[in-house]
Design a protein around this motif. Structure first.
Motif, PDB file in Angstrom:
ATOM      1  N   LEU A  99       0.822  -1.203   0.000  1.00 36.44           N
ATOM      2  CA  LEU A  99       0.000   0.000   0.000  1.00 36.44           C
ATOM      3  C   LEU A  99       0.860   1.258   0.000  1.00 36.44           C
ATOM      4  O   LEU A  99       0.528   2.262  -0.651  1.00 36.44           O
ATOM      5  N   LEU A 100       1.982   1.209   0.728  1.00 36.73           N
ATOM      6  CA  LEU A 100       2.860   2.364   0.830  1.00 36.73           C
ATOM      7  C   LEU A 100       3.690   2.586  -0.432  1.00 36.73           C
ATOM      8  O   LEU A 100       4.066   3.715  -0.747  1.00 36.73           O
ATOM      9  N   ALA A 101       3.987   1.514  -1.148  1.00 38.47           N
ATOM     10  CA  ALA A 101       4.910   1.593  -2.288  1.00 38.47           C
ATOM     11  C   ALA A 101       4.526   2.686  -3.304  1.00 38.47           C
ATOM     12  O   ALA A 101       5.390   3.479  -3.709  1.00 38.47           O
ATOM     13  N   PRO A 102       3.259   2.788  -3.745  1.00 32.59           N
ATOM     14  CA  PRO A 102       2.925   3.838  -4.710  1.00 32.59           C
ATOM     15  C   PRO A 102       3.147   5.243  -4.151  1.00 32.59           C
ATOM     16  O   PRO A 102       3.418   6.174  -4.919  1.00 32.59           O
ATOM     17  N   CYS A 103       3.036   5.402  -2.831  1.00 28.81           N
ATOM     18  CA  CYS A 103       3.275   6.712  -2.219  1.00 28.81           C
ATOM     19  C   CYS A 103       4.731   7.133  -2.389  1.00 28.81           C
ATOM     20  O   CYS A 103       5.049   8.327  -2.337  1.00 28.81           O
ATOM     21  N   HIS A 104       5.593   6.154  -2.570  1.00 30.43           N
ATOM     22  CA  HIS A 104       7.024   6.412  -2.753  1.00 30.43           C
ATOM     23  C   HIS A 104       7.448   6.093  -4.187  1.00 30.43           C
ATOM     24  O   HIS A 104       8.574   5.687  -4.441  1.00 30.43           O
ATOM     25  N   PHE A 105       6.511   6.283  -5.109  1.00 26.38           N
ATOM     26  CA  PHE A 105       6.766   6.099  -6.541  1.00 26.38           C
ATOM     27  C   PHE A 105       7.325   4.710  -6.851  1.00 26.38           C
ATOM     28  O   PHE A 105       8.145   4.544  -7.753  1.00 26.38           O
ATOM     29  N   ASN A 106       6.885   3.724  -6.047  1.00 25.67           N
ATOM     30  CA  ASN A 106       7.242   2.312  -6.245  1.00 25.67           C
ATOM     31  C   ASN A 106       8.755   2.072  -6.264  1.00 25.67           C
ATOM     32  O   ASN A 106       9.254   1.210  -7.004  1.00 25.67           O
ATOM     33  N   ILE A 124      -3.146   5.583   5.073  1.00 24.80           N
ATOM     34  CA  ILE A 124      -2.742   4.179   5.217  1.00 24.80           C
ATOM     35  C   ILE A 124      -2.333   3.864   6.652  1.00 24.80           C
ATOM     36  O   ILE A 124      -2.695   2.814   7.206  1.00 24.80           O
ATOM     37  N   LEU A 125      -1.596   4.783   7.275  1.00 25.92           N
ATOM     38  CA  LEU A 125      -1.068   4.549   8.619  1.00 25.92           C
ATOM     39  C   LEU A 125      -2.007   5.046   9.714  1.00 25.92           C
ATOM     40  O   LEU A 125      -1.691   4.937  10.904  1.00 25.92           O
ATOM     41  N   ARG A 126      -3.146   5.609   9.331  1.00 27.70           N
ATOM     42  CA  ARG A 126      -4.181   6.066  10.263  1.00 27.70           C
ATOM     43  C   ARG A 126      -3.634   7.104  11.240  1.00 27.70           C
ATOM     44  O   ARG A 126      -3.830   7.004  12.466  1.00 27.70           O
ATOM     45  N   LEU A 127      -2.998   8.107  10.712  1.00 27.01           N
ATOM     46  CA  LEU A 127      -2.416   9.147  11.548  1.00 27.01           C
ATOM     47  C   LEU A 127      -3.501  10.124  12.003  1.00 27.01           C
ATOM     48  O   LEU A 127      -4.254  10.631  11.184  1.00 27.01           O
ATOM     49  N   PRO A 128      -3.575  10.441  13.297  1.00 33.98           N
ATOM     50  CA  PRO A 128      -4.580  11.384  13.799  1.00 33.98           C
ATOM     51  C   PRO A 128      -4.152  12.835  13.572  1.00 33.98           C
ATOM     52  O   PRO A 128      -3.086  13.108  13.023  1.00 33.98           O
ATOM     53  N   LYS A 129      -4.975  13.762  14.019  1.00 37.44           N
ATOM     54  CA  LYS A 129      -4.657  15.176  13.934  1.00 37.44           C
ATOM     55  C   LYS A 129      -3.341  15.467  14.668  1.00 37.44           C
ATOM     56  O   LYS A 129      -3.001  14.803  15.646  1.00 37.44           O
ATOM     57  N   LEU A 130      -2.642  16.490  14.174  1.00 35.48           N
ATOM     58  CA  LEU A 130      -1.362  16.936  14.732  1.00 35.48           C
ATOM     59  C   LEU A 130      -0.245  15.909  14.557  1.00 35.48           C
ATOM     60  O   LEU A 130       0.773  15.957  15.257  1.00 35.48           O
ATOM     61  N   VAL A 131      -0.432  14.973  13.618  1.00 26.98           N
ATOM     62  CA  VAL A 131       0.618  14.022  13.271  1.00 26.98           C
ATOM     63  C   VAL A 131       0.826  14.086  11.760  1.00 26.98           C
ATOM     64  O   VAL A 131      -0.118  13.874  10.996  1.00 26.98           O
TER      65      VAL A 131
END
Length: 247
Positions: free
Chosen positions: A58-65, A145-152
């Motif tokens: 899931l993360l790979a496309p965020c980093h241009f594979n 993807i990583l479910r980061l909350p507010k202020l993160v």
């Protein structure tokens, strides 16, 4: 290996073996990194450790594979994090004022220092690391993807594993290019050209120029790798996301 050799001979590692890094080693690295300098001892950072193949995909496309994302043992996403500290303040009867640019920059600096200390600690153990500069480009998707909350907010990413190969020496500018005494001494045109002459003369640099049909290495950076259009686009994306996260 001497102290000087360790630092001057370090290499970015993008290819890894299948050897597994024990969870206890990751925890030790995070502990060692947490002793890095931090503003007011607030430690306004977090790191998300991704080991599963599914989340790496899931993360790979965020980093241009980039192959190192799925090829490493652990992906470490370092985040500026005022969520934890703000909630502690509120629970202890304090009124936090950390939803602003100054606080965001404080957290960014803490995060980068923390990440680099972890990188160094990992390399001292014989592990290989690769920073992914794409983290800020696609921060909204990474946060989802990583479910980061507010202020993160994601700031940088390291891929981590046991090296498969030595890595490539990409060269560095001389000390005289980056060090100033007492005050900043601006460069003459001749000094600029001299400082970058060795970089331009490298075989890999000449190859980049030829492969991209350019006249100079500088044009590879401005026209191909880091264009104005891309920089302005990702600037807007990141700025809007930072605001959405509460800063």
């Amino acid at each position: 290996m001497t102290h000087k050799d360790f630092f001057e001979n370090r290499r970015t590692i993008r290819k890894y073996t299948h050897r597994h890094i024990e969870d206890s080693v990751i925890e030790e690295l995070v502990s060692e990194a947490s002793h890095a300098p931090t503003t007011g001892n607030m430690q306004v950072y977090s790191v998300v450790c991704t080991r599963s193949a599914e989340v790496k995909e899931l993360l790979a496309p965020c980093h241009f594979n980039q192959p190192s994302v799925t090829g490493c043992d652990v992906v470490l996403t370092f985040c500026a994090d005022f969520n934890r500290f703000t909630r502690w303040c509120e629970l202890r009867g304090a009124d936090p004022g950390y939803d602003n640019f100054q606080s965001f920059m404080t957290a960014v600096l803490d995060t980068v220092i923390f990440a680099q200390q972890l990188c160094t600690a990992a390399e001292m153990r014989g592990l290989g690391c690769c920073y992914l500069g794409t983290t800020t480009y696609n921060a909204p998707k990474i946060a989802e993807i990583l479910r980061l909350p507010k202020l993160v907010v994601p700031v940088t990413t390291l891929t981590l594993g046991y090296p498969d190969g030595r890595g490539v020496d990409v060269g560095r500018l001389p000390v005289s290019a980056v060090m100033h005494h007492e005050q900043y001494a601006n460069y003459t045109d001749e000094q600029i050209l001299d400082l970058y002459a060795e970089k331009e003369a490298r075989d890999d640099s000449r190859r980049f120029v030829e492969e991209n049909g350019k006249e100079t290495l500088a044009q590879v950076f401005t026209d191909i790798r880091y264009t104005r259009e891309a920089n302005e686009h990702f600037s807007r994306v990141y700025e809007e996301f930072i605001k959405e996260q509460g800063f």
